[in-house]
Design an enzyme around this catalytic site. Structure first.
Site, PDB file in Angstrom:
ATOM      1  N   GLY A  15       0.921  -1.299  -0.136  1.00  0.00           N
ATOM      2  CA  GLY A  15       0.107  -0.013   0.013  1.00  0.00           C
ATOM      3  C   GLY A  15       0.795   1.232   0.026  1.00  0.00           C
ATOM      4  O   GLY A  15       0.426   2.498   0.368  1.00  0.00           O
ATOM      5  N   ASN A  17       1.500   2.997  -2.751  1.00  0.00           N
ATOM      6  CA  ASN A  17       0.863   3.890  -3.651  1.00  0.00           C
ATOM      7  C   ASN A  17      -0.431   4.434  -2.784  1.00  0.00           C
ATOM      8  O   ASN A  17      -0.740   5.619  -3.120  1.00  0.00           O
ATOM      9  CB  ASN A  17       0.474   2.964  -4.843  1.00  0.00           C
ATOM     10  N   HIS A 112       1.295   0.415 -13.068  1.00  0.00           N
ATOM     11  CA  HIS A 112       2.192  -0.607 -13.523  1.00  0.00           C
ATOM     12  C   HIS A 112       3.657  -0.229 -13.421  1.00  0.00           C
ATOM     13  O   HIS A 112       3.924   0.849 -13.977  1.00  0.00           O
ATOM     14  CB  HIS A 112       1.794  -0.983 -14.857  1.00  0.00           C
ATOM     15  N   ASP A 153      -3.560  -4.906 -18.034  1.00  0.00           N
ATOM     16  CA  ASP A 153      -2.623  -3.740 -18.450  1.00  0.00           C
ATOM     17  C   ASP A 153      -2.558  -3.218 -19.896  1.00  0.00           C
ATOM     18  O   ASP A 153      -1.656  -2.661 -20.127  1.00  0.00           O
ATOM     19  CB  ASP A 153      -0.948  -4.444 -17.965  1.00  0.00           C
TER      20      ASP A 153
HETATM   21  C1  GRF Z   1       3.515  -1.302  -7.436  1.00  0.00           C
HETATM   22  O1  GRF Z   1       4.526  -1.505  -8.107  1.00  0.00           O
HETATM   23  C2  GRF Z   1       2.545  -0.929  -8.511  1.00  0.00           C
HETATM   24  O2  GRF Z   1       2.810  -0.580  -9.736  1.00  0.00           O
HETATM   25  C3  GRF Z   1       1.919  -2.482  -8.706  1.00  0.00           C
HETATM   26  O3  GRF Z   1       1.941  -3.025  -7.444  1.00  0.00           O
HETATM   27  C4  GRF Z   1       2.917  -2.322  -6.731  1.00  0.00           C
HETATM   28  C5  GRF Z   1       2.061  -2.156  -5.676  1.00  0.00           C
HETATM   29  O4  GRF Z   1       2.943  -1.559  -4.580  1.00  0.00           O
HETATM   30  N1  GRF Z   1       0.631  -2.369  -9.572  1.00  0.00           N
HETATM   31  P1  GRF Z   1       2.321  -0.833  -3.247  1.00  0.00           P
HETATM   32  O5  GRF Z   1       1.383  -2.040  -2.414  1.00  0.00           O
HETATM   33  O6  GRF Z   1       1.444   0.532  -3.491  1.00  0.00           O
HETATM   34  O7  GRF Z   1       3.526  -0.517  -2.397  1.00  0.00           O
END
Ligand code: GRF
Length: 222
Positions: A15, A17, A112, A153
């Site tokens: 999490g 992001n 992604h 994707d």
């Molecule tokens: C990120 O690298 C995103 O691009 C991919 O999954 C990963 C998630 O990371 N879809 P986080 O859980 O947000 O740390």
């Protein structure tokens, strides 16, 4: 769409992001708020990040549903109950079926960790992406924010940012460099959506100036 967008984040893992989105909302950089975080994994750190910020955190464990359709029906019901305008996939490790995607066309985004369409698609997630980039001898990698359609994707690209691949990179060092970019660009893409500045035109996404927005509002296909 209301002035302040209601955002749902779907996350299966760490999490980070999600955290960047929560932080950008708190700093006022996104005209909107995260109203619900949903995870399909009981141990996802994303759920904890939501709770400590006072955001509703919901576990929908796909293993407790007999079919993908019943799982996705509950997911859609939950999202509708929170009246969400935008669904952000952030490390969500379940492919969403065409029926689900159709219900929310133009309102689901994903991030992604590669420059799509390279190094994407079924089975390309996490460290596997960075391993593939390194094995291919790429000199650059990066991240892509895109709308979600029914190809993994594969939806229209909103934003991309490149990073160098450096000598001696491992999947972990490359992943960290790409993650820093992700944390900048995902909130930016969301703020453009919230400002109604993204026009999906077939395979392409046009980013319009705020002042153009009203005159082109009828073209918005979402
Ligand atoms: C990120 O690298 C995103 O691009 C991919 O999954 C990963 C998630 O990371 N879809 P986080 O859980 O947000 O740390």
């Amino acid at each position: 769409m209301p002035e302040r967008v209601r955002i749902a984040v779907l996350a299966s893992g760490r999490g980070t992001n999600l955290q960047s989105i929560l932080d950008a909302c708190a700093r006022g950089e996104i005209p909107g708020e995260v109203v619900v975080v949903i995870s399909n994994k009981p141990d996802a750190q994303a759920l904890w990040r939501a709770r400590r910020t006072g955001v509703s955190a919901i576990l929908l464990d796909h293993r407790e549903f007999p079919t993908r359709e019943t799982f996705e029906a509950r997911l859609a019901e939950t999202l509708n109950a929170y009246s969400v305008d935008l669904i952000c996939l952030a490390g969500w490790l379940r492919i969403l079926g065409p029926g689900f995607v159709r219900q929310f066309t133009g309102r689901i985004m994903n991030i992604h960790p590669s420059l799509l369409p390279q190094f994407g698609g079924r089975g390309m997630y996490g460290e596997r992406v960075h391993e593939a980039v390194l094995s291919a001898g790429m000199k650059i990698s990066g991240c892509t924010v895109h709308f979600v359609d029914d190809t993994p994707d594969g939806g229209p690209i909103v934003l991309q940012s490149a990073v160098p691949v450096e000598d001696g990179d491992t999947p972990a060092t490359l992943a960290a460099r790409v993650a820093d970019e992700e944390h900048r660009w995902y909130p930016l893409a969301i703020s453009l959506f919230a400002e109604r500045r993204l026009l999906i035109q077939g395979r392409k996404v046009r980013i319009v100036e705020a002042r153009e927005r009203e005159s082109v509002a009828n073209e918005v296909t979402r």
